[in-house]
Write an enzyme that holds these catalytic residues in place. Structure first.
Site, PDB file in Angstrom:
ATOM      1  CG  HIS A 128     100.593  68.459  22.849  1.00  0.00           C
ATOM      2  ND1 HIS A 128     101.003  69.642  22.280  1.00  0.00           N
ATOM      3  CD2 HIS A 128     100.396  68.731  24.159  1.00  0.00           C
ATOM      4  CE1 HIS A 128     101.037  70.588  23.213  1.00  0.00           C
ATOM      5  NE2 HIS A 128     100.692  70.052  24.369  1.00  0.00           N
ATOM      6  CG  ASP A 130      99.351  70.158  18.775  1.00  0.00           C
ATOM      7  OD1 ASP A 130      99.609  69.216  19.543  1.00  0.00           O
ATOM      8  OD2 ASP A 130      98.351  70.890  18.916  1.00  0.00           O
ATOM      9  CG  ASP A 163     102.022  73.598  26.006  1.00  0.00           C
ATOM     10  OD1 ASP A 163     101.764  72.388  25.967  1.00  0.00           O
ATOM     11  OD2 ASP A 163     101.172  74.478  25.804  1.00  0.00           O
ATOM     12  CD  GLU A 197      96.846  69.962  24.555  1.00  0.00           C
ATOM     13  OE1 GLU A 197      96.285  70.097  25.647  1.00  0.00           O
ATOM     14  OE2 GLU A 197      97.449  70.897  24.003  1.00  0.00           O
ATOM     15  CD  GLU A 198      98.654  73.781  22.838  1.00  0.00           C
ATOM     16  OE1 GLU A 198      97.656  74.339  23.333  1.00  0.00           O
ATOM     17  OE2 GLU A 198      99.700  73.557  23.472  1.00  0.00           O
ATOM     18  CG  ASP A 223      98.816  64.574  28.663  1.00  0.00           C
ATOM     19  OD1 ASP A 223      99.847  64.870  28.028  1.00  0.00           O
ATOM     20  OD2 ASP A 223      97.676  64.947  28.309  1.00  0.00           O
ATOM     21  CG  HIS A 469      99.811  78.661  25.177  1.00  0.00           C
ATOM     22  ND1 HIS A 469      98.478  78.394  24.995  1.00  0.00           N
ATOM     23  CD2 HIS A 469     100.411  77.449  25.182  1.00  0.00           C
ATOM     24  CE1 HIS A 469      98.271  77.089  24.916  1.00  0.00           C
ATOM     25  NE2 HIS A 469      99.445  76.497  25.035  1.00  0.00           N
TER      26      HIS A 469
HETATM   27 ZN   LIG Z   1     100.344  71.241  26.051  1.00  0.00          ZN
END
Ligand SMILES: [Zn+2]
Length: 500
Positions: A128, A130, A163, A197-198, A223, A469
């Site tokens: 992804h 984002d 991520d 995605e987030e 993925d 994150h």
């Molecule tokens: Zn991710």
């Protein structure tokens, strides 16, 4: 008589011990073919420079809470995403010249690399674009600013290095490199890069719908999900490359009750607040049942042959030790989440004054569902456990069933395992299936493929997990270069597989 019983018991014990020993000694690792790692010629400084630049685009996705009667909505910065797409076109000229690009939901990208044998089923690699925002209180903790893309101490720093913008850019590097070498796949390859995605993944859902409408059924979707974990699984000293073959479902419910209002000097036996409290206590006393099956069982089947003798004996003899194993796994939050649908009371609300009976009380409980525990199963469990008609149970609008469990017997899965083992050859790694606890875009592709896998070939220690994150997200230069090598190797090894 007593003697006979004693002798019988002894014989039974002896047989059990022999059985345990036999099973332990004959437990051997599942055979896996290592694939020779392929490389494309890359100019290291340029490759790292492109990753660093990609990190500097603030491709943040967020949810704006419900306001003035409008439902919550997702928000991305159109200008940032447009200029990020411009950067991609500039950085990967061969990809943009030779692959077809389809834009969906404004910013999600689907690339199509036509194979030379169109009758072969395609594969799809996804990541992804984002990233999550950084939290302001954490900003001080960052050694290098979150969108700096700083290259320091052998790492590239910033949001998306783990991520998982790094994966997106590594896939594009792999394809660009293969195109430059004049390599063409026999099976068609799709690259899918969602933009939100987030915050739920409407982009990936739109890509999956597009594939569905066009009868495109990838034989495999790869993925993000598991990492290469060092010292994470008790009893296993080697790094373990974790491939998510399933992911948990998501459900929140609100419990609500109304109470008799009035002054608290002459109260009824229970107030709205205590009715809801009792319901919550009941739920916590009776969590959804634990069990060892599916992806978690497959994990232990794969790694247990590599454990020390004692632990191997336990896992080789689940017929005897399953209750023990379950209670050990239950005792830690991280492993408890792999053996049951979890529940967490996340919100409680009631009352506004110390001497007034509350008119209402609410609690919100969040569930993460094991595959095979459906939303309906859990709702039934909640109703039966609370068993109180005064408590109304409402399901939150956003919920999803757990994914199906993808199989680990097919040749493409083996090609992926082989590619992982090949690029990590010097580290004596094990590749193993497991249950992904968090949500990924992969679940959106269930309607078009039965094989969804979740794996990022990045080695991490347990402490590194908090970088995802959290502050100080970073990737080591050599790990990033290996990630490109993994995608190159997998593209080639999967292409050599004959499909059924
Ligand atoms: Zn991710």
């Amino acid at each position: 008589m007593v003697k006979k019983i004693l002798a019988g018991c002894l014989a039974l014990l002896l047989i059990s011990v022999v059985a345990v020993l036999l099973r332990t000694l004959t437990l051997s690792p599942e055979p896996a073919a290592v694939v020779e790692a392929f490389d494309v010629r890359v100019h290291q400084d340029q490759v790292i420079g492109r990753l660093s630049q990609a990190i500097q685009f603030k491709t943040v996705s967020q949810v704006l809470p419900a306001k003035d009667g409008n439902p919550p909505r997702t928000l991305v910065d159109a200008e940032v995403f447009s200029s990020f797409h411009g950067f991609l076109e500039q950085s990967f000229p061969a990809v943009h010249e030779r692959l077809e690009r389809i834009v969906l939901n404004e910013f999600s990208l689907l690339y199509r690399w036509q194979g030379s044998e169109p009758q072969k089923p395609p594969i799809l690699l996804t990541a992804h674009q984002d990233v999550v925002p950084y939290s302001l209180p954490d900003l001080e903790a960052w050694e290098h600013p979150p969108f700096s893309g700083a290259l320091e101490d052998g790492f590239v720093w910033g949001r998306g290095t783990l991520d998982d913008k790094s994966s997106m850019i590594a896939i594009l590097e792999a394809v660009e490199g293969l195109l430059e070498q004049g390599w063409q796949p026999s099976r068609t390859v799709y690259l899918a890069f969602g933009h939100d995605e987030e915050v739920g993944g409407t982009g990936a859902a739109a890509i999956a719908d597009y594939l569905h409408e066009n009868s495109i059924r990838p034989e495999l979707v790869l993925d993000e999900g598991g990492f290469v974990m060092r010292s994470m699984i008790p009893g296993v000293s080697q790094p373990v490359g974790l491939i998510g073959i399933a992911e948990k479902g998501y459900l929140s419910v609100e419990l609500q009750t109304e109470g008799k209002v009035g002054h608290s000097s002459m109260p009824p036996p229970q107030t709205a607040a205590s009715i809801i409290s009792a319901a919550v206590v009941n739920l916590e006393r009776h969590p959804p049942a634990k069990r060892l099956d599916g992806a978690t069982l497959r994990l232990f089947e794969t790694v247990s042959p590599h454990m020390s003798f004692g632990k191997r004996a336990v896992f080789a003899n689940l017929w005897l030790f399953e209750p023990l194993v379950l209670s050990i796994l239950e005792s830690k939050e991280s492993t408890n989440a792999t053996i049951r649908s979890t529940q967490a009371v996340t919100m409680l609300n009631s009352g506004h004054k110390d001497n007034v009976l509350p008119a209402t009380a609410t609690a919100v409980v969040n569930y993460r569902l094991l595959p095979d525990d459906s939303v309906d199963d859990i709702l039934e469990h909640i109703r039966n456990t609370i068993n109180d008609e005064r408590v109304a149970i409402t399901v939150y609008p956003y919920h999803s069933e757990a994914s199906q469990v993808s199989d680990t017997e097919n040749a493409l899965y083996q090609a992926m395992v082989g590619a992982g083992l090949g690029v990590f050859r010097e580290q004596d790694m094990i590749m193993a299936p497991y249950l992904t606890i968090g949500a990924t875009d992969a679940r959106h592709y269930q309607e078009v493929t039965k094989n969804q896998y979740r794996f990022l070939p990045i080695p991490l220690d347990r402490e590194d997990l908090s970088r995802i994150h959290g502050p100080n997200e970073r990737i080591a230069v050599e790990d990033y270069l290996r990630m490109i090598r993994f995608y190159v190797t997998f593209l080639k090894s999967s292409d050599a597989v004959n499909s059924p």
